[in-house]
Design a protein around this motif. Structure first.
Motif, PDB file in Angstrom:
ATOM      1  N   ARG A  23       0.842  -1.187   0.000  1.00 14.97           N
ATOM      2  CA  ARG A  23       0.000   0.000   0.000  1.00 14.97           C
ATOM      3  C   ARG A  23       0.884   1.246   0.000  1.00 14.97           C
ATOM      4  O   ARG A  23       1.955   1.271   0.609  1.00 14.97           O
ATOM      5  CB  ARG A  23      -0.907  -0.016   1.216  1.00 14.97           C
ATOM      6  CG  ARG A  23      -0.146  -0.110   2.520  1.00 14.97           C
ATOM      7  CD  ARG A  23      -1.039  -0.380   3.696  1.00 14.97           C
ATOM      8  NE  ARG A  23      -0.247  -0.606   4.887  1.00 14.97           N
ATOM      9  CZ  ARG A  23      -0.410  -1.638   5.696  1.00 14.97           C
ATOM     10  NH1 ARG A  23      -1.317  -2.560   5.433  1.00 14.97           N
ATOM     11  NH2 ARG A  23       0.322  -1.780   6.773  1.00 14.97           N
ATOM     12  N   LYS A  24       0.419   2.288  -0.664  1.00  7.04           N
ATOM     13  CA  LYS A  24       1.185   3.519  -0.751  1.00  7.04           C
ATOM     14  C   LYS A  24       0.696   4.518   0.289  1.00  7.04           C
ATOM     15  O   LYS A  24      -0.497   4.780   0.409  1.00  7.04           O
ATOM     16  CB  LYS A  24       1.066   4.121  -2.153  1.00  7.04           C
ATOM     17  CG  LYS A  24       1.781   3.324  -3.234  1.00  7.04           C
ATOM     18  CD  LYS A  24       1.761   4.055  -4.562  1.00  7.04           C
ATOM     19  CE  LYS A  24       2.515   3.267  -5.624  1.00  7.04           C
ATOM     20  NZ  LYS A  24       2.508   3.967  -6.935  1.00  7.04           N
ATOM     21  N   ILE A  25       1.649   5.084   1.021  1.00  8.30           N
ATOM     22  CA  ILE A  25       1.352   6.085   2.038  1.00  8.30           C
ATOM     23  C   ILE A  25       2.178   7.332   1.743  1.00  8.30           C
ATOM     24  O   ILE A  25       3.368   7.238   1.418  1.00  8.30           O
ATOM     25  CB  ILE A  25       1.685   5.569   3.445  1.00  8.30           C
ATOM     26  CG1 ILE A  25       0.938   4.261   3.738  1.00  8.30           C
ATOM     27  CG2 ILE A  25       1.345   6.620   4.498  1.00  8.30           C
ATOM     28  CD1 ILE A  25       1.358   3.598   5.033  1.00  8.30           C
ATOM     29  N   ILE A  26       1.557   8.487   1.843  1.00  9.72           N
ATOM     30  CA  ILE A  26       2.252   9.754   1.642  1.00  9.72           C
ATOM     31  C   ILE A  26       2.566  10.399   2.986  1.00  9.72           C
ATOM     32  O   ILE A  26       1.718  10.450   3.879  1.00  9.72           O
ATOM     33  CB  ILE A  26       1.402  10.729   0.793  1.00  9.72           C
ATOM     34  CG1 ILE A  26       1.436  10.324  -0.681  1.00  9.72           C
ATOM     35  CG2 ILE A  26       1.881  12.168   0.953  1.00  9.72           C
ATOM     36  CD1 ILE A  26       0.578  11.206  -1.571  1.00  9.72           C
ATOM     37  N   CYS A  27       3.789  10.889   3.121  1.00  9.12           N
ATOM     38  CA  CYS A  27       4.156  11.781   4.226  1.00  9.12           C
ATOM     39  C   CYS A  27       4.680  13.073   3.605  1.00  9.12           C
ATOM     40  O   CYS A  27       5.580  13.034   2.756  1.00  9.12           O
ATOM     41  CB  CYS A  27       5.240  11.166   5.105  1.00  9.12           C
ATOM     42  SG  CYS A  27       4.667   9.816   6.151  1.00  9.12           S
ATOM     43  N   LEU A  28       4.122  14.196   4.017  1.00  6.88           N
ATOM     44  CA  LEU A  28       4.497  15.502   3.483  1.00  6.88           C
ATOM     45  C   LEU A  28       5.066  16.369   4.593  1.00  6.88           C
ATOM     46  O   LEU A  28       4.475  16.465   5.672  1.00  6.88           O
ATOM     47  CB  LEU A  28       3.263  16.186   2.882  1.00  6.88           C
ATOM     48  CG  LEU A  28       3.355  17.689   2.580  1.00  6.88           C
ATOM     49  CD1 LEU A  28       4.358  17.940   1.457  1.00  6.88           C
ATOM     50  CD2 LEU A  28       1.987  18.248   2.200  1.00  6.88           C
ATOM     51  N   GLY A  29       6.206  17.003   4.331  1.00  3.15           N
ATOM     52  CA  GLY A  29       6.745  17.914   5.339  1.00  3.15           C
ATOM     53  C   GLY A  29       8.256  17.968   5.331  1.00  3.15           C
ATOM     54  O   GLY A  29       8.899  17.833   4.291  1.00  3.15           O
ATOM     55  N   GLU A  30       8.839  18.135   6.529  1.00  4.30           N
ATOM     56  CA  GLU A  30      10.270  18.401   6.614  1.00  4.30           C
ATOM     57  C   GLU A  30      11.095  17.139   6.816  1.00  4.30           C
ATOM     58  O   GLU A  30      10.720  16.241   7.572  1.00  4.30           O
ATOM     59  CB  GLU A  30      10.565  19.396   7.751  1.00  4.30           C
ATOM     60  CG  GLU A  30      10.397  18.859   9.153  1.00  4.30           C
ATOM     61  CD  GLU A  30       8.970  18.910   9.644  1.00  4.30           C
ATOM     62  OE1 GLU A  30       8.729  18.487  10.785  1.00  4.30           O
ATOM     63  OE2 GLU A  30       8.085  19.350   8.893  1.00  4.30           O
TER      64      GLU A  30
END
Length: 304
Positions: free
Chosen positions: A3-10
């Motif tokens: 499964r694909k999971i997105i994490c956005l940030g620093e």
């Protein structure tokens, strides 16, 4: 298929000063969560920016180590963001940020639409501070809500960044769309007091649940365990206390990563019962316990 999971940030470098000796550990709230989820054999897409410098190159190498896809990583002319970390007598951490490349990340939402995303984690400590990163954050939140994509939210409040009553009030406003729409919310006790009203953690949690009655809401309380609300019920999950607390940097990140993994593995839905939620949180607490027994937010992953 993973499964694909997105994490956005620093993604940044934590700089520790140990009696005048400086050491660097790779970190950043969003990157920490991505690394743990990647280590737990999920397919991670990290959305963020690093500098074209030694620290940025080290972060890219770590992404490869933790099975994090770098397709959406941007390399910027500004230096990689740093967090200066000090530890108190109880090995609790304090941060001072030196912002750099992370604020310049820009999102092409059309590229994201091509991905089959199972979940998105919004856990950046710097995304509400302006720059194109904040625009990307807001854009991805709107996309998740419109397309009913499962998403989690950890506000990662830092008092050194939000250091006046006016700034704290702005922080509260920025958090509202995520608090109202997230499927999974993780707050510290300090964040709960800032983002909800009431005379106790339980009362504040009850009031927060009224805003989003469908969410699983977890309040991490350190060694006191995790308070949580689910389907108008409240319970508390204990933690296994560590006899060797070295550094609490990233403990909250490892907890939410472990919980996201448990929620997806157990296929938690609105029909799931309290005992299954309790078991998922207990497993996440156990995962986080390992993280505090090593310097740096990610070192413990080398022993999993």
């Amino acid at each position: 298929m993973k499964r694909k999971i997105i994490c956005l940030g620093e993604a940044l470098v934590d700089v520790y000063n140990n009696n005048g000796t400086l050491t660097e550990e790779i970190g950043g709230a969003s990157f920490n969560v991505a690394a743990s989820l990647g280590k737990l054999k999920n397919e991670l897409l990290f959305l963020g920016a690093v500098g074209n410098d030694q620290q940025g190159k080290a972060i890219i190498n770590k992404m490869n180590d933790y099975n994090i896809q770098t397709d959406y990583l941007q390399v910027d002319s500004q230096a990689t963001t740093k967090a200066l970390v000090t530890l108190d007598e109880f090995n609790e951490r304090n941060f001072q940020f030196v912002r750099g490349a992370d604020q310049n990340y820009s999102l092409n939402i059309e590229e994201i639409k091509k991905e089959n995303i199972a979940a998105i984690h919004f856990g950046s400590a710097t995304a509400f501070l302006g720059g194109s990163l904040q625009q990307a954050y807001n854009q991805l939140v709107e996309y998740a809500i419109a397309n009913k994509i499962y998403f989690s939210f950890d506000p990662n409040f830092r008092d050194k960044l939000w250091n006046t009553p006016k700034k704290v009030a702005e922080f509260v406003v920025y958090c509202q769309p995520l608090l109202k729409n997230a499927s999974l919310i993780k707050l510290s006790e300090e964040e709960l007091e800032i983002l909800s009203s009431g005379d106790s953690n339980i009362e504040r949690l009850q009031n927060l649940e009224k805003i989003n009655p469908e969410a699983l809401i977890c309040i991490t309380q350190g060694s006191k365990g995790t308070l949580f609300a689910w389907k108008q019920q409240i319970d508390e999950v204990p933690v296994l206390k560590s006899n060797c607390v070295v550094d609490t940097t990233g403990a909250g990140d490892s907890f939410i990563a472990g919980l996201i993994n448990e929620v997806l593995n157990r296929q938690i839905t609105s029909e799931s019962e309290m005992d299954e939620i309790f078991a998922a949180i207990y497993a996440a607490n156990s995962f986080a316990k390992a993280s505090v027994e090593h310097i740096g937010a990610l070192t413990f992953l080398n022993f999993i």
